[in-house]
Motif scaffolding. Structure first.
Motif, PDB file in Angstrom:
ATOM      1  N   LEU A  38     169.660  44.708 -37.518  1.00  0.00           N
ATOM      2  CA  LEU A  38     169.291  46.100 -37.230  1.00  0.00           C
ATOM      3  C   LEU A  38     170.022  46.710 -36.029  1.00  0.00           C
ATOM      4  O   LEU A  38     170.316  47.909 -36.046  1.00  0.00           O
ATOM      5  N   PRO A  39     170.335  45.954 -34.966  1.00  0.00           N
ATOM      6  CA  PRO A  39     171.067  46.575 -33.864  1.00  0.00           C
ATOM      7  C   PRO A  39     172.440  47.136 -34.262  1.00  0.00           C
ATOM      8  O   PRO A  39     172.986  47.975 -33.562  1.00  0.00           O
ATOM      9  N   ALA A  40     172.968  46.697 -35.406  1.00  0.00           N
ATOM     10  CA  ALA A  40     174.226  47.281 -35.891  1.00  0.00           C
ATOM     11  C   ALA A  40     174.049  48.783 -36.089  1.00  0.00           C
ATOM     12  O   ALA A  40     174.945  49.570 -35.786  1.00  0.00           O
ATOM     13  N   THR A  59     175.684  51.758 -25.677  1.00  0.00           N
ATOM     14  CA  THR A  59     175.902  50.476 -26.349  1.00  0.00           C
ATOM     15  C   THR A  59     176.390  49.426 -25.355  1.00  0.00           C
ATOM     16  O   THR A  59     175.947  48.275 -25.381  1.00  0.00           O
ATOM     17  N   PHE A  60     177.285  49.822 -24.460  1.00  0.00           N
ATOM     18  CA  PHE A  60     177.806  48.893 -23.449  1.00  0.00           C
ATOM     19  C   PHE A  60     176.678  48.392 -22.542  1.00  0.00           C
ATOM     20  O   PHE A  60     176.540  47.187 -22.310  1.00  0.00           O
ATOM     21  N   ALA A  83     182.714  44.682 -26.048  1.00  0.00           N
ATOM     22  CA  ALA A  83     183.819  45.604 -26.345  1.00  0.00           C
ATOM     23  C   ALA A  83     183.952  45.811 -27.854  1.00  0.00           C
ATOM     24  O   ALA A  83     184.168  46.936 -28.320  1.00  0.00           O
ATOM     25  N   CYS A  84     183.807  44.736 -28.620  1.00  0.00           N
ATOM     26  CA  CYS A  84     183.838  44.849 -30.088  1.00  0.00           C
ATOM     27  C   CYS A  84     182.697  45.739 -30.574  1.00  0.00           C
ATOM     28  O   CYS A  84     182.888  46.590 -31.452  1.00  0.00           O
ATOM     29  N   SER A  85     181.524  45.557 -29.994  1.00  0.00           N
ATOM     30  CA  SER A  85     180.352  46.332 -30.399  1.00  0.00           C
ATOM     31  C   SER A  85     180.509  47.814 -30.094  1.00  0.00           C
ATOM     32  O   SER A  85     179.934  48.657 -30.785  1.00  0.00           O
ATOM     33  N   ASN A 123     183.684  45.809 -37.510  1.00  0.00           N
ATOM     34  CA  ASN A 123     182.971  44.950 -36.567  1.00  0.00           C
ATOM     35  C   ASN A 123     183.234  43.476 -36.872  1.00  0.00           C
ATOM     36  O   ASN A 123     183.472  42.680 -35.961  1.00  0.00           O
ATOM     37  N   ALA A 124     183.202  43.110 -38.150  1.00  0.00           N
ATOM     38  CA  ALA A 124     183.475  41.721 -38.534  1.00  0.00           C
ATOM     39  C   ALA A 124     184.915  41.333 -38.195  1.00  0.00           C
ATOM     40  O   ALA A 124     185.165  40.233 -37.690  1.00  0.00           O
ATOM     41  N   VAL A 125     185.850  42.237 -38.432  1.00  0.00           N
ATOM     42  CA  VAL A 125     187.259  41.957 -38.121  1.00  0.00           C
ATOM     43  C   VAL A 125     187.464  41.818 -36.612  1.00  0.00           C
ATOM     44  O   VAL A 125     188.119  40.874 -36.148  1.00  0.00           O
TER      45      VAL A 125
END
Length: 185
Positions: A38-40, A59-60, A83-85, A123-125
């Motif tokens: 869910l946080p996605a 988000t950071f 950073a990805c998030s 996000n997965a990449v």
């Protein structure tokens, strides 16, 4: 007002992460991957509600609050994950605008679904790249990236559809209230 909302969303992020772990423990693959995450959705929500700069900041900050529980991992890795998030939602929204040459419509299931698919893939990449280049313990696997895509997709799509339902309900309520205040002839 922005500051309070940024801080509230930042605090909400680790709270939803913890709640997600409790509710969907059965769907946990690893400490970094769940089949329903869910946080996605909150990453996208922050961006859509606060805009690119303030949404990324929320988000950071939420990521910083979250990494406190991962004290056995490298600080550098944890910052790279944050950073990805932050980057995934930004890139997905930018690609949406580039592809469709317009802003996203929050009331459109199609727009939200396209954004969620793009975000989940990116996000997965991005996380996969971190695993490949920086995290020798979290070896990259196509299967792990696929599980992350599925978890982010499920969590973000569920959140996006709930948000759309709330937007629709708010619009109906606003129409009903404004319609009832008009004089009747």
């Amino acid at each position: 007002m922005h500051l309070l909302l940024i801080l509230a969303l930042a605090v909400l992020f680790p709270a939803v992460h913890i709640l997600n772990g409790w509710l969907f423990d059965f769907a946990t693959i690893t400490s970094h991957i769940s089949l329903i995450y869910l946080p996605a959705f909150l990453r996208l929500f922050n961006l859509l509600v606060l805009g690119p700069a303030f949404g990324s900041l929320a988000t950071f900050l939420g990521g910083l609050l979250l990494v406190i529980q991962f004290n056995n991992e490298s600080t550098t890795l944890l910052l790279l994950y944050i950073a990805c998030s932050c980057t995934g939602p930004l890139l997905s929204l930018w690609l949406f605008k580039l592809q469709f040459k317009r802003n996203l419509r929050l009331s459109s299931l199609k727009d939200l679904t396209v954004l969620v698919i793009t975000y989940s893939f990116l996000n997965a990449v991005l996380h996969g790249l971190i695993w490949i280049f920086f995290d020798s313990e979290q070896a990259f696997s196509f299967q792990g990236a696929l599980w992350m895509f599925i978890g982010d997709f499920n969590g973000a799509l569920l959140g996006a559809y709930l948000m759309k339902a709330m937007v629709d309900a708010f619009e109906k309520r606003t129409l009903r209230v404004s319609g009832s205040s008009q004089p009747k002839n």
